[in-house]
Scaffold this active site. Structure first.
Site, PDB file in Angstrom:
ATOM      1  N   HIS A 186       1.120  -1.180   0.125  1.00  0.00           N
ATOM      2  CA  HIS A 186      -0.119   0.332  -0.347  1.00  0.00           C
ATOM      3  C   HIS A 186       1.111   0.936  -0.107  1.00  0.00           C
ATOM      4  CE1 HIS A 186      -3.793  -2.936   1.980  1.00  0.00           C
ATOM      5  NE2 HIS A 186      -3.909  -2.521   0.732  1.00  0.00           N
ATOM      6  N   GLU A 411       0.498 -11.807 -19.014  1.00  0.00           N
ATOM      7  CA  GLU A 411       0.581 -11.836 -17.390  1.00  0.00           C
ATOM      8  C   GLU A 411       1.210 -13.162 -17.414  1.00  0.00           C
ATOM      9  OE1 GLU A 411      -2.123  -9.729 -14.963  1.00  0.00           O
ATOM     10  OE2 GLU A 411      -3.231 -10.922 -16.075  1.00  0.00           O
ATOM     11  N   ASP A 435       2.996  -8.977 -12.670  1.00  0.00           N
ATOM     12  CA  ASP A 435       2.567 -10.794 -12.635  1.00  0.00           C
ATOM     13  C   ASP A 435       3.971 -11.349 -13.440  1.00  0.00           C
ATOM     14  OD1 ASP A 435       0.652 -11.328 -11.000  1.00  0.00           O
ATOM     15  OD2 ASP A 435      -0.571 -10.826 -11.910  1.00  0.00           O
ATOM     16  N   CYS A 482       2.049  -2.165 -18.488  1.00  0.00           N
ATOM     17  CA  CYS A 482       0.271  -1.656 -17.868  1.00  0.00           C
ATOM     18  C   CYS A 482       0.833  -1.876 -16.376  1.00  0.00           C
ATOM     19  CB  CYS A 482      -0.997  -1.375 -17.627  1.00  0.00           C
ATOM     20  SG  CYS A 482      -1.575  -3.216 -17.596  1.00  0.00           S
TER      21      CYS A 482
END
Length: 562
Positions: A186, A411, A435, A482
């Site tokens: 976070h 991914e 990923d 992205c």
């Protein structure tokens, strides 16, 4: 040489330079197991309940930056969980002091979350923040939090909770430095949304005395104590450059090669921020915010309203939607997925549609309805696509509902290696470097110890990106990135040189990437890409790219001065 004078390294998770004295977070209170327990156990349990309720109310209202709202509300839900009160009550019933009882109860839950791994492990930091706040209330001591020294500073901490990070907007904080944490935590997410330089996972930071002058590089992941006057001046110049971006409008190289620069959004608050920024739309709309922390899936009408709000906010700019990416580290109760020993390699992303096809069908119906109501430029892509068969099935399903532009996420290595086969069935692809890194290098992206394998400059990752771009060029299918790699102003030109046609990132990162591309020609980008692929290590690749970029910039400056 003292550790305080040696350049330290961690994970650079939010680019930019910051130079200021370091100030540590106010530490949490420590509970005393030898303290006298309360005389009335029932009353002590009620005190715990009241403390957790007050913490929940704090978290629901604390955010000064709306981007953190969803994260903090999830924390408030955790604080209201009656299981925490019951677990503390069990310890209180055994004669344990009240504050220590709550601390033991929450620590046990944190251990369970960390054992689960992935997204759930990251929530342990949220739960510890709840513990620290509730304990402070029970002991009637100052709440741990962000200091106010009265001057600009770099905030240092063992780790930062979402509640702490959410209060940074408008403060004198110039940068963030934590001893723990990883590239997907976070702190990283919120630092990027606020445009604050940040380095996490730097255990050596614990050796620095409070007040040490630091030069923090959120791109390179380095922390330099006691920098020279020259280095301090460079930090000031870099800060001014960030505040006054030179390039505006659509992404372009110096020779006018177009590179679409878009924003990643995951909440309606992200949407509001990104819609007001200078970007070319949304390159990744994470739709999970509608589904997480719910016992039942959102209805068709709920989804139509939410998607319509997003489309309307961008007023004609393209929006690329990723269908629900659930499973693994984002479990959803209503999916009723089977228990798996290794969920990261199990049923997640598009694979969940085989078990719960109605979820994907409803989402596609909602997206097409919202697109028609708003007239939006919508593209839809599926996550965790592994084979050409899956790509074809998703494309047929999406087009059957009226989706006009269908894509896939790249991914996993199989999708990258077979990109020429997968791209035959779709209109575009977007590479999720986070990923793709973890699956290619076999390194859990949430690990605090495997960050070197998750470095986006790893040769294997860049080689796969190059292969996907070659397949896209042969089939005339655009390929974007992205993942977090797109937000790195040094790496972005390398990706363009590999053949990437669009980059999507946290909205505040767009300006720096736009500026970086505007100073280099497409041939420069290709030279940087070749050098990065030839480098023996990620560190050498990064250093070589920086040296070459500086040389290109100097040559261009010299030509302009003639």
């Amino acid at each position: 040489m003292s550790p305080a004078f040696v350049t330290m390294t961690g994970y650079g998770v939010s680019p930019g330079l910051a130079c200021a004295p370091m100030v540590r977070m106010t530490p949490p209170a420590v509970t005393d197991p030898g303290e006298e327990p309360g005389a009335d156990p029932a009353r002590e349990v009620q005190r715990v309940r009241e403390a957790l309720t007050e913490v929940a109310e704090q978290l629901s209202t604390i955010a000064t930056d709306k981007t953190a709202g969803e994260i903090l509300e999830a924390g408030a839900t955790m604080a209201r969980d009656p299981a925490l009160v019951q677990a503390a009550a069990d310890h209180i019933g055994q004669g344990t002091p009240t504050a220590h009882s709550l601390s033991l109860a929450i620590d046990a839950y944190c251990a369970q979350l960390e054992e689960t791994g992935g997204y759930m492990a990251e929530r342990a930091a949220d739960l510890r923040d709840i513990r620290n706040r509730a304990v402070a209330l029970l002991l009637d001591v100052p709440m741990p939090g962000i200091p106010r020294p009265g001057h600009p500073f770099i905030l240092a901490a063992e780790d930062l909770s979402p509640a702490d990070t959410a209060q940074l907007a408008g403060r004198d904080v110039m940068g963030l430095l934590t001893e723990k944490g990883g590239p997907t935590g976070h702190t990283a997410i919120l630092a990027r949304s606020l445009g604050l330089p940040a380095v996490v996972g730097c255990p050596q930071a614990a050796t620095l005395p409070n007040g040490t002058l630091l030069l923090l590089d959120g791109e390179a992941g380095t922390v330099e104590p006691h920098p020279s006057a020259h280095r301090r001046q460079r930090a000031v110049e870099a800060a001014l450059e960030r505040r006054q971006p030179r390039a505006k409008g659509p992404g372009r190289t110096a020779d006018q090669h177009a590179v679409t620069l878009s924003a990643n959004v995951g909440t309606l608050a992200d949407v509001a921020r990104a819609a007001q920024s200078d970007n070319e739309g949304v390159g990744l709309f994470r739709t999970e915010f509608l589904f997480l922390d719910r016992r039942e899936p959102p209805t068709l009408e709920e989804q139509i309203q939410a998607y319509s709000q997003v489309f309307a906010a961008f007023d004609g700019r393209p929006v690329t939607v990723r269908t629900l990416d659930a499973g693994s580290d984002k479990p959803l109760p209503f999916l009723s997925l089977p228990s798996e020993d290794n969920p990261a390699l199990g049923i997640r992303g598009l694979r969940t549609a085989a078990h719960c096809p109605d979820i994907l069908v409803t989402q596609l119906q909602a997206l097409v309805t919202a697109q028609r109501r708003t007239g939006a430029q919508m593209r839809v892509m599926a996550p965790m696509v592994s084979t050409a068969e899956e790509a074809a099935q998703f494309a047929d399903l999406a087009r059957g509902f009226g989706v006009q532009s269908v894509g896939i996420m790249i991914e996993v290595p199989s999708a990258a290696l077979d990109a020429d086969r997968l791209l035959q069935h779709v209109d575009f692809a977007s590479i999720g470097t986070n990923d793709l890194s973890q699956y290619t290098l076999a390194a859990d992206r949430t690990s605090r110890t495997l960050g070197r394998f998750l470095d986006p400059w790893q040769h294997a990752l860049l080689t796969l990106v190059a292969g996907v771009c070659r397949a896209g060029a042969a089939l005339e299918r655009p390929v974007g990135v992205c993942g977090e790699a797109a937000a790195d102003p040094l790496l972005a030109p390398v990706l363009v040189g590999l053949g990437v046609s669009s980059l999507s990132m946290a909205a505040p990162a767009v300006a720096a990437v736009r500026d970086a591309l505007a100073q280099l020609t497409l041939q420069h980008c290709r030279s940087l890409a070749d050098a990065a692929l030839d480098a023996p290590t990620p560190a050498i690749a990064r250093a070589t790219a920086r040296e070459m970029s500086d040389a290109f910039h100097k040559a261009a400056h010299d030509r302009e001065g003639r």
